[in-house]
Design a protein around this motif. Structure first.
Motif, PDB file in Angstrom:
ATOM      1  N   LEU A 266     -99.478  58.197  53.442  1.00 53.58           N
ATOM      2  CA  LEU A 266    -100.091  58.411  52.134  1.00 53.58           C
ATOM      3  C   LEU A 266    -101.380  59.197  52.310  1.00 53.58           C
ATOM      4  O   LEU A 266    -102.154  58.926  53.233  1.00 53.58           O
TER       5      LEU A 266
ATOM      6  N   PHE B 228    -104.618  60.030  49.917  1.00 53.95           N
ATOM      7  CA  PHE B 228    -105.323  59.806  48.657  1.00 53.95           C
ATOM      8  C   PHE B 228    -106.326  60.929  48.405  1.00 53.95           C
ATOM      9  O   PHE B 228    -106.873  61.501  49.349  1.00 53.95           O
TER      10      PHE B 228
ATOM     11  N   SER C 259    -111.062  57.487  45.273  1.00 55.83           N
ATOM     12  CA  SER C 259    -110.085  56.654  45.973  1.00 55.83           C
ATOM     13  C   SER C 259    -110.629  56.128  47.293  1.00 55.83           C
ATOM     14  O   SER C 259    -109.887  55.583  48.098  1.00 55.83           O
TER      15      SER C 259
ATOM     16  N   LYS D 160    -101.966  60.625  44.900  1.00 55.62           N
ATOM     17  CA  LYS D 160    -101.366  60.312  46.199  1.00 55.62           C
ATOM     18  C   LYS D 160    -100.238  61.279  46.553  1.00 55.62           C
ATOM     19  O   LYS D 160     -99.380  61.561  45.717  1.00 55.62           O
TER      20      LYS D 160
ATOM     21  N   ILE E  28     -97.033  61.225  49.001  1.00 53.21           N
ATOM     22  CA  ILE E  28     -96.262  60.108  49.549  1.00 53.21           C
ATOM     23  C   ILE E  28     -95.200  60.636  50.515  1.00 53.21           C
ATOM     24  O   ILE E  28     -94.385  61.498  50.143  1.00 53.21           O
TER      25      ILE E  28
ATOM     26  N   SER F  56     -97.173  51.870  43.515  1.00 52.70           N
ATOM     27  CA  SER F  56     -98.383  52.197  44.266  1.00 52.70           C
ATOM     28  C   SER F  56     -98.812  51.075  45.193  1.00 52.70           C
ATOM     29  O   SER F  56     -99.177  51.308  46.356  1.00 52.70           O
TER      30      SER F  56
ATOM     31  N   GLN G  81     -99.015  51.203  49.371  1.00 52.36           N
ATOM     32  CA  GLN G  81    -100.239  50.918  50.120  1.00 52.36           C
ATOM     33  C   GLN G  81    -100.021  49.806  51.145  1.00 52.36           C
ATOM     34  O   GLN G  81    -100.556  49.850  52.254  1.00 52.36           O
TER      35      GLN G  81
ATOM     36  N   ILE H  55    -102.890  55.589  56.067  1.00 54.46           N
ATOM     37  CA  ILE H  55    -103.392  56.152  54.819  1.00 54.46           C
ATOM     38  C   ILE H  55    -104.656  56.935  55.131  1.00 54.46           C
ATOM     39  O   ILE H  55    -105.528  56.448  55.847  1.00 54.46           O
TER      40      ILE H  55
ATOM     41  N   TYR I 247    -107.762  59.662  53.371  1.00 54.54           N
ATOM     42  CA  TYR I 247    -108.448  59.946  52.110  1.00 54.54           C
ATOM     43  C   TYR I 247    -109.196  61.267  52.200  1.00 54.54           C
ATOM     44  O   TYR I 247    -109.912  61.518  53.174  1.00 54.54           O
TER      45      TYR I 247
END
Length: 327
Positions: free
Chosen positions: A125, A127, A145, A163, A165, A190, A194, A200, A202
């Motif tokens: 992911l 963000f 985020s 996001k 994905i 969502s 997560q 993940i 950002y």
């Protein structure tokens, strides 16, 4: 238009379309102008709409490289956002998935930057930030985020538009959108993304513009629609049970149960303290533990949970009056 694209485009963009004709061209142009070349764009027309189909078809003519990357999926009747998103997930062939609402728009370099970051970090992911714009106001609200990363899911982020994905994250875990939930279906997906993502990352940049207008599904709050949101924690809880993660994320589920029912306190047209008391009462004992809940809401909720409804209601009315004076 037939999909005649590379077997595995880098990104599949999913756009459910329903009563957004006034804003659809802007959305299309923001997608067709992306600097990332290898895309597929799946527009799901949720109910017959010759106008929407015409807008898409006429707009893509200005972007010859995109003409073979656009697919229009038509529904004979309105089947709901959840069904539309799920259908597009099953038809998408991209390495990554991205959801864009048909009345919003993206910065032109957005998908290139987030895809490159996903590749660089081998992320499930990615963000990024977004801005809310309001039709009846010049106000803009920035949503960051930064707090929603692996191990820091103390802020429940229910949005998909911020996001990118990895497709395999969805397919390998057989994730699906909930049937019959069309307000909050993105929250259900969502949260599970997560929880299950191995990595993940950002990017602290604004790439998405979220436009709220009178016809926006999110602006028209009513009891029937709101009850769909109320069902989301139970759906996520079952998903976590299926993945043997319910115990690990018990506090997250409890917070979801508490937060989804807050409209029965804070929204003047929905306020019903008796209804609030009846929904997920098991969450009341944890009121003071929810770090992301504002202190005023904790106080009002504690009063309501202890059946001091007159005091709770008076405080809410005073707060509304105070905000009207300030605006």
């Amino acid at each position: 238009m037939d999909l005649n694209n590379a077997p595995h485009p880098k990104v599949s963009v999913i756009v459910p379309v329903y009563r957004s004709e006034a804003y659809l061209e802007r959305c299309c142009r923001s997608l067709f102008s992306q600097t990332l070349n290898d895309l597929e764009c799946l527009f799901v027309l949720d109910g017959p709409s010759m106008v929407s189909e015409k807008i898409i078809s006429e707009t893509v003519v200005d972007y010859p490289r995109r003409q073979d990357q656009v697919r229009i999926i038509r529904h004979e009747k309105n089947l709901g956002t959840s069904y539309s998103r799920q259908e597009a997930h099953e038809l998408a062939t991209g390495e990554y998935l991205y959801h864009c609402d048909s009345d919003d728009w993206l910065e032109p370099e957005a998908l290139q930057i987030v895809y490159d970051k996903a590749q660089e970090e081998m992320a499930d992911l990615v963000f990024f930030d977004y801005i809310r714009h309001y039709e009846d106001s010049a106000a803009e609200v920035l949503y960051s985020s930064a707090q929603v990363q692996k191990g820091v899911i103390n802020t429940i982020d229910g949005t998909l538009c911020n996001k990118l994905i990895r497709h395999k994250l969805v397919s390998d875990n057989t994730l699906s959108f909930p049937e019959g939930i069309n307000w909050g279906e993105d929250l259900c997906m969502s949260v599970m993304l997560q929880v299950l993502a191995k990595k993940i990352v950002y990017i602290p940049q604004v790439f998405y513009h979220y436009y709220l207008h009178q016809n926006s599904f999110t602006t028209a709050v009513n009891r029937e629609k709101y009850m769909q949101l109320i069902a989301c924690p139970a759906y996520v809880e079952q998903q976590l049970l299926d993945h043997h993660l319910a115990e690990k994320y018990a506090s997250l589920i409890m917070q979801m149960k508490f937060e989804v029912k807050e409209y029965f306190l804070i929204h003047p047209h929905l306020r019903d303290i008796s209804q609030w008391l009846a929904i997920y009462p098991e969450s009341h004992r944890y009121i003071w533990d929810f770090s992301s809940v504002p202190i005023y809401l904790k106080c009002v909720s504690w009063l309501a949970a202890h059946h001091m409804t007159f005091v709770a209601n008076t405080l809410l009315i005073c707060r509304e009056y105070y905000h009207r004076l300030r605006s």
